[in-house]
Design a protein around this motif. Structure first.
Motif, PDB file in Angstrom:
ATOM      1  N   PRO A  27      13.436  27.896  23.204  1.00 13.39           N
ATOM      2  CA  PRO A  27      12.539  27.524  21.807  1.00 13.39           C
ATOM      3  C   PRO A  27      13.187  29.343  21.270  1.00 13.39           C
ATOM      4  N   LEU A  28      13.535  29.212  19.908  1.00  8.63           N
ATOM      5  CA  LEU A  28      13.690  30.644  19.124  1.00  8.63           C
ATOM      6  C   LEU A  28      13.217  31.666  19.517  1.00  8.63           C
ATOM      7  N   CYS A  29      13.542  32.595  19.633  1.00  4.91           N
ATOM      8  CA  CYS A  29      12.653  33.999  20.083  1.00  4.91           C
ATOM      9  C   CYS A  29      12.893  34.973  19.683  1.00  4.91           C
ATOM     10  N   TRP A  70       7.694  29.902  30.920  1.00  4.25           N
ATOM     11  CA  TRP A  70       6.980  28.414  30.521  1.00  4.25           C
ATOM     12  C   TRP A  70       8.139  27.954  30.785  1.00  4.25           C
ATOM     13  N   SER A  71       7.383  26.459  31.069  1.00  2.00           N
ATOM     14  CA  SER A  71       8.256  24.640  30.959  1.00  2.00           C
ATOM     15  C   SER A  71       8.282  24.187  30.296  1.00  2.00           C
ATOM     16  N   SER A  76       5.662  27.417  15.245  1.00  4.20           N
ATOM     17  CA  SER A  76       4.390  27.845  15.536  1.00  4.20           C
ATOM     18  C   SER A  76       5.275  28.279  16.396  1.00  4.20           C
ATOM     19  N   VAL A  77       4.149  29.820  16.875  1.00  4.43           N
ATOM     20  CA  VAL A  77       4.520  30.716  17.911  1.00  4.43           C
ATOM     21  C   VAL A  77       3.792  29.754  18.645  1.00  4.43           C
ATOM     22  N   ILE A  78       4.407  29.577  19.627  1.00  2.00           N
ATOM     23  CA  ILE A  78       4.365  29.769  21.078  1.00  2.00           C
ATOM     24  C   ILE A  78       3.851  30.400  21.896  1.00  2.00           C
ATOM     25  N   ALA A  79       4.329  31.517  22.093  1.00  6.08           N
ATOM     26  CA  ALA A  79       3.920  32.533  23.387  1.00  6.08           C
ATOM     27  C   ALA A  79       4.384  33.274  22.723  1.00  6.08           C
ATOM     28  N   GLN A 125       8.601  37.049  20.475  1.00  2.00           N
ATOM     29  CA  GLN A 125       7.804  35.903  20.247  1.00  2.00           C
ATOM     30  C   GLN A 125       8.791  35.150  20.241  1.00  2.00           C
ATOM     31  N   ALA A 126       8.571  34.001  21.312  1.00  2.00           N
ATOM     32  CA  ALA A 126       8.697  32.400  21.144  1.00  2.00           C
ATOM     33  C   ALA A 126       8.161  31.434  20.370  1.00  2.00           C
ATOM     34  N   TYR A 127       8.887  30.630  19.287  1.00  2.00           N
ATOM     35  CA  TYR A 127       8.318  29.777  18.069  1.00  2.00           C
ATOM     36  C   TYR A 127       8.686  28.225  18.386  1.00  2.00           C
TER      37      TYR A 127
END
Length: 119
Positions: free
Chosen positions: A58-60, A52-53, A31-34, A111-113
């Protein structure tokens, strides 16, 4: 954005999770979180480009575009082509980048996953 296996409806939120290939709104693995695009200007040196917190790193993924070129690149090109003294850090609190540019700016698309990586 949502992709499901053939025979299933991507708009049906009751589709079984094992039949969903990718869902950017779901809390599943990829899922893309940001996401975003940041313009890093010559003279900025070090900037936090995303915050973010999270309780994991995260994988980016990243793409870069020089001010003097229209194409996006999947990597930071070598010194002499626009970048020197470069560092990109992803952490539980965001993304920080250090660049010394030989061009006026560089656009950074990221993109952060929702997939934890090990530092």
């Amino acid at each position: 954005m949502r992709f499901v296996q053939p025979g299933y409806d991507a708009d049906d939120m009751a589709t079984p999770p094992n039949k969903v290939i990718f869902d950017s709104d779901d809390i599943g693995t990829l899922s893309v979180i940001a996401h975003g695009i940041y313009r890093f200007n010559n003279g900025d040196n070090t900037k936090k480009i995303a915050s973010w917190s999270l309780d994991f790193i995260p994988l980016c993924t990243f793409q870069f575009r020089l001010s003097n070129g229209p194409q996006w690149r999947p990597f930071i090109v070598p010194a002499g082509a626009g970048y020197v003294n470069q560092r990109l850090t992803v952490s539980q609190t965001g993304i920080t980048i250090t660049l010394a540019l030989s061009v006026s700016y560089v656009d950074i698309a990221w993109q952060a996953y929702r997939l934890a990586v090990t530092p």
